[in-house]
Design a protein around this motif. Structure first.
Motif, PDB file in Angstrom:
ATOM      1  N   HIS A  47       0.864  -1.093   0.079  1.00 40.21           N
ATOM      2  CA  HIS A  47      -0.144  -0.115   0.047  1.00 40.21           C
ATOM      3  C   HIS A  47       0.754   1.282   0.135  1.00 40.21           C
ATOM      4  CE1 HIS A  47      -3.452  -2.790   0.622  1.00 40.21           C
ATOM      5  NE2 HIS A  47      -2.842  -3.054   1.825  1.00 40.21           N
ATOM      6  N   GLN A  48       2.055   1.133   0.845  1.00 41.04           N
ATOM      7  CA  GLN A  48       3.013   2.373   0.942  1.00 41.04           C
ATOM      8  C   GLN A  48       3.911   2.345  -0.463  1.00 41.04           C
ATOM      9  OE1 GLN A  48       5.143   2.382   4.426  1.00 41.04           O
ATOM     10  NE2 GLN A  48       3.457   2.679   5.544  1.00 41.04           N
ATOM     11  N   LYS A  49       4.223   1.236  -1.184  1.00 42.17           N
ATOM     12  CA  LYS A  49       5.044   1.346  -2.191  1.00 42.17           C
ATOM     13  C   LYS A  49       4.710   0.066  -2.916  1.00 42.17           C
ATOM     14  CE  LYS A  49      10.141   2.263  -2.854  1.00 42.17           C
ATOM     15  NZ  LYS A  49      11.479   2.077  -2.364  1.00 42.17           N
ATOM     16  N   SER A  50       4.660   0.219  -4.293  1.00 43.65           N
ATOM     17  CA  SER A  50       4.084  -0.841  -4.975  1.00 43.65           C
ATOM     18  C   SER A  50       5.038  -1.945  -5.237  1.00 43.65           C
ATOM     19  CB  SER A  50       3.374  -0.267  -6.342  1.00 43.65           C
ATOM     20  OG  SER A  50       4.486   0.535  -6.985  1.00 43.65           O
ATOM     21  N   LEU A  51       6.412  -1.299  -5.422  1.00 43.90           N
ATOM     22  CA  LEU A  51       7.405  -2.379  -5.581  1.00 43.90           C
ATOM     23  C   LEU A  51       7.889  -2.930  -4.597  1.00 43.90           C
ATOM     24  CD1 LEU A  51       9.295  -0.599  -8.742  1.00 43.90           C
ATOM     25  CD2 LEU A  51       7.520  -2.458  -8.764  1.00 43.90           C
ATOM     26  N   CYS A  52       8.249  -4.174  -4.127  1.00 47.69           N
ATOM     27  CA  CYS A  52       8.952  -4.734  -3.195  1.00 47.69           C
ATOM     28  C   CYS A  52      10.284  -5.380  -3.898  1.00 47.69           C
ATOM     29  CB  CYS A  52       8.056  -6.135  -2.791  1.00 47.69           C
ATOM     30  SG  CYS A  52       8.983  -7.008  -1.659  1.00 47.69           S
ATOM     31  N   LEU A  53      11.380  -4.827  -3.237  1.00 44.21           N
ATOM     32  CA  LEU A  53      12.901  -5.042  -3.689  1.00 44.21           C
ATOM     33  C   LEU A  53      13.508  -6.016  -2.598  1.00 44.21           C
ATOM     34  CD1 LEU A  53      14.059  -1.569  -4.992  1.00 44.21           C
ATOM     35  CD2 LEU A  53      12.669  -3.325  -6.289  1.00 44.21           C
ATOM     36  N   VAL A  54      14.104  -7.242  -3.056  1.00 45.60           N
ATOM     37  CA  VAL A  54      14.498  -8.158  -2.036  1.00 45.60           C
ATOM     38  C   VAL A  54      16.073  -8.273  -2.546  1.00 45.60           C
ATOM     39  CG1 VAL A  54      14.407 -10.286  -1.162  1.00 45.60           C
ATOM     40  CG2 VAL A  54      12.448  -9.286  -1.729  1.00 45.60           C
ATOM     41  N   LEU A  92      16.356  -6.646 -11.060  1.00 43.55           N
ATOM     42  CA  LEU A  92      16.548  -5.487 -11.534  1.00 43.55           C
ATOM     43  C   LEU A  92      17.976  -5.190 -11.818  1.00 43.55           C
ATOM     44  CD1 LEU A  92      14.574  -3.197  -8.977  1.00 43.55           C
ATOM     45  CD2 LEU A  92      14.063  -3.725 -11.160  1.00 43.55           C
ATOM     46  N   GLY A  93      18.183  -3.909 -12.696  1.00 42.65           N
ATOM     47  CA  GLY A  93      19.840  -3.933 -12.990  1.00 42.65           C
ATOM     48  C   GLY A  93      20.350  -4.975 -14.085  1.00 42.65           C
ATOM     49  N   GLN A  94      21.642  -5.005 -13.916  1.00 47.73           N
ATOM     50  CA  GLN A  94      22.206  -5.748 -15.113  1.00 47.73           C
ATOM     51  C   GLN A  94      21.701  -7.164 -15.284  1.00 47.73           C
ATOM     52  OE1 GLN A  94      26.442  -5.445 -14.466  1.00 47.73           O
ATOM     53  NE2 GLN A  94      26.869  -7.024 -15.930  1.00 47.73           N
ATOM     54  N   THR A  95      21.664  -7.455 -16.193  1.00 42.94           N
ATOM     55  CA  THR A  95      20.919  -8.948 -16.508  1.00 42.94           C
ATOM     56  C   THR A  95      21.898  -9.881 -17.402  1.00 42.94           C
ATOM     57  OG1 THR A  95      20.138  -8.284 -18.995  1.00 42.94           O
ATOM     58  CG2 THR A  95      18.498  -7.670 -17.502  1.00 42.94           C
ATOM     59  N   CYS A 114      12.565  -7.909  -7.782  1.00 40.74           N
ATOM     60  CA  CYS A 114      11.650  -6.987  -7.753  1.00 40.74           C
ATOM     61  C   CYS A 114      10.239  -7.745  -7.907  1.00 40.74           C
ATOM     62  CB  CYS A 114      11.497  -5.848  -8.793  1.00 40.74           C
ATOM     63  SG  CYS A 114      10.363  -4.741  -8.824  1.00 40.74           S
ATOM     64  N   PHE A 115       9.159  -7.620  -6.767  1.00 40.67           N
ATOM     65  CA  PHE A 115       8.101  -8.170  -6.835  1.00 40.67           C
ATOM     66  C   PHE A 115       6.640  -7.342  -6.944  1.00 40.67           C
ATOM     67  CE2 PHE A 115      10.987 -10.723  -4.445  1.00 40.67           C
ATOM     68  CZ  PHE A 115      11.027 -12.087  -5.227  1.00 40.67           C
ATOM     69  N   VAL A 116       5.907  -7.286  -7.704  1.00 37.76           N
ATOM     70  CA  VAL A 116       4.434  -6.229  -7.470  1.00 37.76           C
ATOM     71  C   VAL A 116       3.404  -7.051  -6.601  1.00 37.76           C
ATOM     72  CG1 VAL A 116       5.163  -5.077  -9.362  1.00 37.76           C
ATOM     73  CG2 VAL A 116       3.827  -6.896  -9.431  1.00 37.76           C
ATOM     74  N   ILE A 152       8.768 -16.502  -0.079  1.00 42.37           N
ATOM     75  CA  ILE A 152       7.380 -16.042   0.286  1.00 42.37           C
ATOM     76  C   ILE A 152       7.394 -14.441   0.389  1.00 42.37           C
ATOM     77  CG2 ILE A 152       5.412 -16.092   1.855  1.00 42.37           C
ATOM     78  CD1 ILE A 152       6.518 -19.028   2.598  1.00 42.37           C
ATOM     79  N   ILE A 153       6.436 -13.778  -0.384  1.00 40.40           N
ATOM     80  CA  ILE A 153       6.363 -12.326  -0.417  1.00 40.40           C
ATOM     81  C   ILE A 153       4.842 -12.043   0.449  1.00 40.40           C
ATOM     82  CG2 ILE A 153       6.335 -10.277  -1.685  1.00 40.40           C
ATOM     83  CD1 ILE A 153       9.067 -11.511  -1.714  1.00 40.40           C
ATOM     84  N   ASN A 154       5.090 -11.361   1.747  1.00 40.87           N
ATOM     85  CA  ASN A 154       3.942 -11.146   2.380  1.00 40.87           C
ATOM     86  C   ASN A 154       3.741  -9.656   2.296  1.00 40.87           C
ATOM     87  OD1 ASN A 154       3.525 -13.865   3.620  1.00 40.87           O
ATOM     88  ND2 ASN A 154       5.483 -13.267   4.723  1.00 40.87           N
ATOM     89  N   ASN A 155       2.348  -9.309   2.491  1.00 42.04           N
ATOM     90  CA  ASN A 155       2.086  -7.781   2.600  1.00 42.04           C
ATOM     91  C   ASN A 155       1.827  -7.455   4.233  1.00 42.04           C
ATOM     92  OD1 ASN A 155       1.153  -5.210   1.979  1.00 42.04           O
ATOM     93  ND2 ASN A 155      -0.797  -5.902   1.376  1.00 42.04           N
ATOM     94  N   ILE A 156       2.359  -6.150   4.549  1.00 44.35           N
ATOM     95  CA  ILE A 156       2.243  -6.119   5.894  1.00 44.35           C
ATOM     96  C   ILE A 156       0.755  -5.305   6.154  1.00 44.35           C
ATOM     97  CG2 ILE A 156       3.234  -4.546   7.743  1.00 44.35           C
ATOM     98  CD1 ILE A 156       5.994  -4.683   6.241  1.00 44.35           C
TER      99      ILE A 156
END
Length: 156
Positions: A47-54, A92-95, A114-116, A152-156
């Motif tokens: 909700h605060q930031k649409s992109l989740c960077l891990v 993200l970044g160099q491929t 990067c996860f949405v 596992i990507i969770n929403n807070i």
């Protein structure tokens, strides 16, 4: 007095002397061992930031006694079946990376996934190719990939 009879010695070299042993395809496909290091689960407020960077670390270990040229390709193609189960994410970044590892050398690459959406994702998509540095071959050999690397990507 009689002179001893002289005998000529002939030296033969076998015609099929083995050159340097060429590695088998099995050996070539296990020159580099890879492992991914990342959190098992990651919580993010979409909700605060649409992109989740891990942050993800890709560890590459040269298992051979030789110098090895390595190519890493992050431009993965996810199959439709995998999309249904795991969903899609982006590096993200160099491929693509090209590097050289000395005998028994270990190298770590810092990557960012990067996860949405929330969900379970397989991070085990980097493709790693390698060849012996002193071999003149056009194509590197694909390295055996390890087990799926699920996060596992969770929403807070």
């Amino acid at each position: 007095q009689e002179l001893p009879e002289t005998v000529l010695l002939k030296f033969f070299q076998p015609e099929n002397t083995p050159g340097p042993a060429r590695p088998t395809p099995e050996q070539l496909s296990s020159l580099i061992k890879t492992s991914l290091h990342y959190p098992e689960s990651f919580s993010h407020s979409f909700h605060q930031k649409s992109l989740c960077l891990v942050p993800v670390t890709l560890l590459l270990s040269n298992c051979s006694q030789a110098v090895v040229d390595v190519m890493i390709d992050l431009r993965h193609k996810t199959s439709p079946e995998a999309l249904e189960i795991h969903g899609s994410f982006t590096w993200l970044g160099q491929t693509q990376y090209k590097l050289q590892l000395k005998s028994q050398e270990v190298c770590s690459l810092q990557l960012t996934a990067c996860f949405v959406h929330t969900g379970v994702y397989n991070l085990g998509t980097p493709r790693v190719f390698a060849k012996l540095a002193d071999q003149v071959t056009l194509f590197e050999t694909s390295q055996q990939s390890s087990m799926p690397a699920l996060i596992i990507i969770n929403n807070i």
